[in-house]
Design a protein around this motif. Structure first.
Motif, PDB file in Angstrom:
ATOM      1  N   LYS A 113     -51.931 -17.153 -13.162  1.00 14.88           N
ATOM      2  CA  LYS A 113     -50.832 -16.177 -13.053  1.00 14.88           C
ATOM      3  C   LYS A 113     -50.021 -16.478 -11.802  1.00 14.88           C
ATOM      4  O   LYS A 113     -50.568 -16.587 -10.701  1.00 14.88           O
ATOM      5  N   THR A 114     -48.733 -16.626 -11.999  1.00 15.55           N
ATOM      6  CA  THR A 114     -47.878 -16.974 -10.855  1.00 15.55           C
ATOM      7  C   THR A 114     -46.713 -16.001 -10.690  1.00 15.55           C
ATOM      8  O   THR A 114     -45.882 -16.186  -9.802  1.00 15.55           O
ATOM      9  N   ASP A 115     -46.623 -15.000 -11.582  1.00 15.56           N
ATOM     10  CA  ASP A 115     -45.477 -14.090 -11.429  1.00 15.56           C
ATOM     11  C   ASP A 115     -45.891 -12.777 -10.783  1.00 15.56           C
ATOM     12  O   ASP A 115     -46.641 -11.989 -11.344  1.00 15.56           O
ATOM     13  N   PHE A 116     -45.424 -12.594  -9.577  1.00 13.02           N
ATOM     14  CA  PHE A 116     -45.651 -11.373  -8.812  1.00 13.02           C
ATOM     15  C   PHE A 116     -44.283 -10.905  -8.303  1.00 13.02           C
ATOM     16  O   PHE A 116     -43.426 -11.746  -7.971  1.00 13.02           O
ATOM     17  N   TYR A 117     -44.075  -9.588  -8.278  1.00  7.31           N
ATOM     18  CA  TYR A 117     -42.730  -9.057  -8.037  1.00  7.31           C
ATOM     19  C   TYR A 117     -42.665  -8.102  -6.860  1.00  7.31           C
ATOM     20  O   TYR A 117     -43.620  -7.379  -6.581  1.00  7.31           O
ATOM     21  N   GLN A 157     -37.817  -8.249  -8.069  1.00 11.02           N
ATOM     22  CA  GLN A 157     -37.506  -9.698  -8.019  1.00 11.02           C
ATOM     23  C   GLN A 157     -38.791 -10.518  -7.956  1.00 11.02           C
ATOM     24  O   GLN A 157     -39.730 -10.141  -7.234  1.00 11.02           O
ATOM     25  N   ARG A 158     -38.792 -11.627  -8.668  1.00 10.09           N
ATOM     26  CA  ARG A 158     -39.984 -12.476  -8.683  1.00 10.09           C
ATOM     27  C   ARG A 158     -40.132 -13.183  -7.324  1.00 10.09           C
ATOM     28  O   ARG A 158     -39.151 -13.705  -6.773  1.00 10.09           O
ATOM     29  N   LYS A 198     -41.168 -16.055  -4.736  1.00  8.55           N
ATOM     30  CA  LYS A 198     -41.425 -17.490  -4.712  1.00  8.55           C
ATOM     31  C   LYS A 198     -42.780 -17.745  -4.034  1.00  8.55           C
ATOM     32  O   LYS A 198     -43.538 -18.604  -4.424  1.00  8.55           O
ATOM     33  N   TYR A 215     -46.291 -15.823  -2.907  1.00 11.11           N
ATOM     34  CA  TYR A 215     -47.026 -14.566  -3.089  1.00 11.11           C
ATOM     35  C   TYR A 215     -48.455 -14.615  -2.539  1.00 11.11           C
ATOM     36  O   TYR A 215     -49.077 -13.586  -2.347  1.00 11.11           O
TER      37      TYR A 215
END
Ligand code: HEM
Length: 476
Positions: free
Chosen positions: A389-393, A397-398, A400, A402
């Motif tokens: 999992k690489t999408d953290f907000y 906004q996502r 770059k 995290y």
């Protein structure tokens, strides 16, 4: 009125300044006690950017991770080595290498970092696996000794001490090699004890407290440096290329600095990875199953495990989660010129040559908007639908960046792949060979916050655990 109109319309403003009332010292004492608490309080008061006077240095903290890319991409204007070249020589006792006295040295050091990565990682990790097995087998895998211990084969130990002994020796053997006629160094335990004594004073040395004020620290540092005298090092064999190819001035002190870099963070990181697994049975089971799957499906032997580099598995996520939890590394950069640093739409800060810009990723790691219930350990936080999992907000906004236990940009830790591999290898051997339990009745282990800002935090207190050989424990 004119001033407030000017402040509202001027895009380049100096950040709020927090000086405290003690000249020079500024806010160093409060910061040193618990940097995380300190910075979170000032973030609430002053917003995302503020400057703090800490022991004679004005440090500007950038607390919003959406602003990180603007700083990280300015590696030339905001340099890491100016700071590390001031601090490291004083701490470890070697002359500054980024000076005209040693032309070409910075490039040579940078080139040596490749020997920890890419194709070079394979022989290094292979050697690490061999050394981990050696230490485990000789100290912990003797069936007769385990059975003789009574208590149904259970042995009890302190967990951080256990991780420290195994990782210190196995990493040392992997990087520096073994003595001429033996497989292990007889003085390893004394070296480790001296290392721990020095490490306790490490935050004070970084804070520029003169070493002569720190009791026996100078003598211990001399002893640690002298462990690497050329006549001794030259007798060692199986030394890694990373060490043999380094030609440094006063290399004994450099060897000592590299030893610190290679185990100072890896030991507490290994402890947290193990502690969280042992205290979360569902995580322990998931990782154990994965190990057996890898060994069965791929018909791997233990020695082949080092080649296995999938990144979206429970064990990878479990290690990242424990790093997120325990990492407190600050990213410190020194401005090389006057310039205006754009941070957000329409917002810039005026930076002067010599200013210190600091990122404190722990604040991001513990942000509930980014990580739901950040205090909780969730071994599968970094895996989604079987992938990493690489999408953290943040603010919709996502991000770059995290998860940043290893720093950032061009100076990101060169040993990060090796470190993650070592921790995974340790966990694999541990879970494959042992049943593990925490000794009952102990409080939850908390972080020792007094070293905040300096890497992976140690536990405030060690914890007792029990281990016994697994019924189907393999040995090859
Ligand atoms: C630098 C973290 C393991 C060698 C750094 C930095 C961090 C870090 C935060 C500073 C980077 C920056 O500010 O941009 C860690 C952590 C580790 C670990 C959390 C383990 C969990 C290792 C290992 C080695 C190593 C195993 C070597 C075998 C180095 C070196 C530097 C460094 C040589 C200095 C790089 C430079 O001068 O450009 N590390 N590290 N580290 N690390 Fe690591």
């Amino acid at each position: 009125i004119y001033l407030s109109i000017y402040l509202c319309i001027s895009p380049v403003q100096p950040p709020p300044l927090i000086k405290g009332w003690i000249p020079y010292i500024g806010k160093a004492l409060e910061f040193g006690k618990d940097a995380h608490k300190f910075l979170e309080e000032y973030k609430k008061k002053h917003g995302d950017i503020f400057t703090v006077l800490i022991a004679g240095k004005y440090m500007t903290f950038i607390m919003n991770p959406l602003m990180y890319p603007n700083i990280i991409k300015r590696g030339k204007q905001l340099d890491f080595h100016e700071f590390s070249n001031q601090v490291a020589p004083r701490t470890f006792g070697y002359p500054p290498v980024f000076s005209s006295k040693f032309p070409g040295m910075p490039d040579q050091i940078k080139r040596s970092f490749h020997l920890l990565q890419g194709d070079n990682l394979t022989p290094l990790s292979k050697s690490m696996m061999g050394n981990l097995l050696l230490v485990f087998k000789q100290d912990h895998l003797d069936k007769r000794q385990m059975e003789d211990s009574g208590e149904g084969g259970w042995r009890t130990d302190s967990m951080c001490e256990f991780c420290s002994k195994v990782m210190f020796e196995a990493t040392f053997l992997t990087l520096y090699g073994k003595p001429a006629s033996k497989r292990r160094h007889s003085s390893m335990e004394t070296l480790r004890e001296d290392f721990i004594e020095f490490d306790k004073k490490f935050p004070l040395l970084i804070a520029r407290i003169p070493i002569w004020l720190l009791g026996r620290t100078k003598a211990i540092r001399e002893k640690l440096i002298n462990y690497f005298l050329p006549q001794r090092v030259s007798c060692w064999s199986n030394t890694s290329q990373f060490i043999t190819r380094r030609v440094d001035p006063s290399s004994c002190a450099h060897h000592f600095a590299i030893l610190w870099a290679s185990v100072g963070n890896t030991i507490p990181a290994t402890f947290w990875a193990m502690y969280h697994l042992v205290s979360h049975p569902e995580a322990l089971e998931a990782v154990r199953q994965e190990i057996h799957k890898v060994l069965n499906v791929h018909v791997f032997t233990l020695k082949q495990l080092f080649t296995w580099r999938q990144t979206h598995t429970p064990v990878e996520s479990a290690v990242n989660e424990s790093l997120r939890h325990s990492s407190s590394s600050m990213n410190i950069r020194v401005a090389q010129e006057d310039f205006s640093l754009p941070l957000e739409a329409e917002q810039s800060v005026a930076v002067r040559k010599g200013d210190i810009i600091t990122l404190y990723p722990r604040s991001m790691h513990m942000d509930p908007e980014i990580y739901d219930q950040p205090e909780m350990y969730r071994y599968d936080r970094f895996v989604q639908d079987g992938r990493q999992k690489t999408d953290f907000y943040k603010d919709g906004q996502r991000l770059k960046y995290y998860c940043m236990p290893f720093g950032s940009g061009a100076t990101m830790c060169p040993g990060r792949y090796f470190a993650i591999n070592e921790i995974k290898q340790f966990l694999f051997l541990l879970l494959l060979h042992f049943d593990l339990q925490l000794v009952e009745g102990q409080p939850k282990v908390t972080l020792d916050t007094s070293r905040a800002g300096l890497g992976i935090l140690l536990p405030a207190k060690d914890v007792r655990f029990r281990y016994r050989l697994h019924s189907c424990c393999p040995t090859e």
